[in-house]
Design a protein around this motif. Structure first.
Motif, short mmCIF file in Angstrom:
data_model
loop_
_atom_site.label_atom_id
_atom_site.label_comp_id
_atom_site.label_asym_id
_atom_site.label_seq_id
_atom_site.Cartn_x
_atom_site.Cartn_y
_atom_site.Cartn_z
N GLU A 176 31.48 -32.18 -12.81
CA GLU A 176 31.42 -30.72 -12.79
C GLU A 176 30.06 -30.24 -13.30
O GLU A 176 29.61 -30.65 -14.37
CB GLU A 176 32.54 -30.15 -13.66
CG GLU A 176 32.72 -28.68 -13.51
CD GLU A 176 33.98 -28.20 -14.21
OE1 GLU A 176 33.88 -27.80 -15.39
OE2 GLU A 176 35.05 -28.24 -13.58
N VAL A 177 29.43 -29.37 -12.53
CA VAL A 177 28.11 -28.84 -12.87
C VAL A 177 28.19 -27.32 -12.85
O VAL A 177 28.64 -26.72 -11.88
CB VAL A 177 27.03 -29.30 -11.86
CG1 VAL A 177 25.67 -28.74 -12.22
CG2 VAL A 177 26.99 -30.82 -11.76
N THR A 178 27.74 -26.71 -13.94
CA THR A 178 27.65 -25.25 -14.00
C THR A 178 26.25 -24.85 -13.60
O THR A 178 25.26 -25.39 -14.11
CB THR A 178 27.95 -24.74 -15.43
OG1 THR A 178 29.28 -25.15 -15.77
CG2 THR A 178 27.84 -23.24 -15.51
N ILE A 179 26.16 -23.91 -12.67
CA ILE A 179 24.87 -23.43 -12.18
C ILE A 179 24.71 -21.98 -12.58
O ILE A 179 25.63 -21.17 -12.41
CB ILE A 179 24.79 -23.58 -10.64
CG1 ILE A 179 24.96 -25.05 -10.26
CG2 ILE A 179 23.48 -23.00 -10.11
CD1 ILE A 179 25.14 -25.29 -8.79
N LYS A 180 23.54 -21.66 -13.12
CA LYS A 180 23.21 -20.29 -13.52
C LYS A 180 21.83 -19.95 -12.99
O LYS A 180 20.89 -20.75 -13.15
CB LYS A 180 23.24 -20.14 -15.04
CG LYS A 180 24.61 -20.38 -15.63
CD LYS A 180 24.61 -20.22 -17.13
CE LYS A 180 26.01 -20.45 -17.67
NZ LYS A 180 26.06 -20.28 -19.12
N ILE A 181 21.73 -18.78 -12.36
CA ILE A 181 20.45 -18.40 -11.74
C ILE A 181 20.14 -16.94 -12.05
O ILE A 181 20.82 -16.05 -11.54
CB ILE A 181 20.49 -18.60 -10.21
CG1 ILE A 181 21.01 -19.98 -9.84
CG2 ILE A 181 19.10 -18.36 -9.61
CD1 ILE A 181 21.33 -20.15 -8.37
N PRO A 182 19.11 -16.69 -12.85
CA PRO A 182 18.62 -15.32 -12.94
C PRO A 182 17.79 -15.03 -11.68
O PRO A 182 16.94 -15.85 -11.31
CB PRO A 182 17.75 -15.33 -14.20
CG PRO A 182 17.26 -16.74 -14.30
CD PRO A 182 18.34 -17.60 -13.69
N VAL A 183 18.09 -13.94 -11.02
CA VAL A 183 17.35 -13.60 -9.79
C VAL A 183 16.75 -12.21 -9.93
O VAL A 183 17.45 -11.26 -10.30
CB VAL A 183 18.27 -13.63 -8.55
CG1 VAL A 183 17.51 -13.15 -7.31
CG2 VAL A 183 18.82 -15.03 -8.31
N GLU A 184 15.47 -12.11 -9.67
CA GLU A 184 14.81 -10.81 -9.53
C GLU A 184 14.19 -10.79 -8.14
O GLU A 184 13.60 -11.76 -7.70
CB GLU A 184 13.75 -10.60 -10.61
CG GLU A 184 14.34 -10.44 -11.98
CD GLU A 184 13.34 -10.05 -13.05
OE1 GLU A 184 12.24 -9.53 -12.68
OE2 GLU A 184 13.63 -10.24 -14.24
N SER A 185 14.35 -9.67 -7.46
CA SER A 185 13.81 -9.55 -6.11
C SER A 185 13.16 -8.18 -5.94
O SER A 185 13.53 -7.21 -6.61
CB SER A 185 14.91 -9.74 -5.07
OG SER A 185 15.93 -8.80 -5.24
N LEU A 186 12.18 -8.13 -5.06
CA LEU A 186 11.41 -6.92 -4.83
C LEU A 186 11.57 -6.46 -3.39
O LEU A 186 11.53 -7.28 -2.46
CB LEU A 186 9.93 -7.19 -5.12
CG LEU A 186 9.63 -7.68 -6.53
CD1 LEU A 186 8.17 -8.12 -6.64
CD2 LEU A 186 9.97 -6.62 -7.57
N LYS A 187 11.76 -5.15 -3.23
CA LYS A 187 11.94 -4.59 -1.89
C LYS A 187 10.70 -4.81 -1.05
O LYS A 187 9.58 -4.52 -1.47
CB LYS A 187 12.26 -3.09 -1.99
CG LYS A 187 12.60 -2.47 -0.66
CD LYS A 187 13.02 -1.02 -0.85
CE LYS A 187 13.32 -0.35 0.46
NZ LYS A 187 13.70 1.06 0.27
N GLN A 188 10.92 -5.34 0.15
CA GLN A 188 9.82 -5.58 1.08
C GLN A 188 9.34 -4.23 1.61
O GLN A 188 10.13 -3.38 2.01
CB GLN A 188 10.33 -6.45 2.24
CG GLN A 188 9.27 -6.85 3.22
CD GLN A 188 9.84 -7.80 4.25
OE1 GLN A 188 10.49 -8.78 3.91
NE2 GLN A 188 9.61 -7.49 5.50
N GLN A 189 8.05 -4.04 1.57
CA GLN A 189 7.46 -2.76 2.01
C GLN A 189 7.19 -2.77 3.50
O GLN A 189 6.84 -3.72 4.08
CB GLN A 189 6.17 -2.48 1.25
CG GLN A 189 6.39 -2.41 -0.25
CD GLN A 189 7.34 -1.29 -0.67
OE1 GLN A 189 7.27 -0.19 -0.17
NE2 GLN A 189 8.22 -1.59 -1.60
#
Length: 189
Positions: A176-189
């Motif tokens: 068993e593996v716990t995965i955690k991902i902080p994600v920041e994304s920027l709106k494409q212009q």
């Protein structure tokens, strides 16, 4: 003539709906997938992948969208080179043969206006299996420095690594593996 008017109206409506979706590109300097795994019943070991690209296309009005993320397996970082090399080997991620793993989803889940999940597939070691991601702390706000719309959140899931053929040392090193991902994304212009 009536059918032509209806067809043109439907096409215009579907075009307007498609135009309502915005594309957000992952910020690779603030998106680092990490994982936790029990090591021989002794401790919880943590690692991360330092190179991830991806994008989310989100239509907030329709409450739908898609996500695609690509993680470079050779960017694994356990804190020291010898361990990194071991996890890049054929025993684990086989980075030479499988340089990337991918997550894809066309099924986003909303609670009101908040994105709370994504059902999709994870491809790792050439094996594709379904995965449900939970999204917490999701928000979209103007980025204070870049002055563009930013969407961010914390993603988590738990998988069994053996489902993808990552079997080395199971059960001594947890399946068993716990995965955690902080994600920041920027709106494409």
């Amino acid at each position: 003539m009536k059918k032509l008017i209806i067809a043109v109206s439907l096409a215009a409506l579907s075009g307007a709906a498609a135009a309502a979706a915005d594309t957000y590109n992952f910020d690779p300097t603030h998106t680092w997938p990490s994982f936790e795994i029990n090591h021989f019943g002794l401790s919880t070991q943590r690692g991360r992948f330092d190179k991830t690209t991806g994008k989310a296309v989100i239509d907030f009005a329709a409450k739908k969208g898609s996500v695609e993320a690509v993680i470079e397996t050779g960017s694994i970082n356990m804190g020291f080179e010898k361990w990194n090399d071991h996890l890049k080997s054929e025993d684990f991620f086989n980075a030479a043969k499988f340089p990337t793993m991918t997550f894809k989803s066309d099924n986003l889940t909303f609670d009101g206006d908040k994105l709370v999940g994504a059902d999709g597939t994870l491809t790792m070691l050439g094996v594709t299996k379904p995965v449900k991601l939970a999204v917490s702390n999701f928000k979209c706000v103007p980025h204070p420095m870049l002055k563009v719309q930013a969407c961010a959140g914390d993603i988590s899931t738990t998988i069994k690594r053996s489902d993808w053929g990552l079997n080395k040392y199971v059960p001594y090193v947890s399946d068993e593996v716990t995965i955690k991902i902080p994600v920041e994304s920027l709106k494409q212009q």
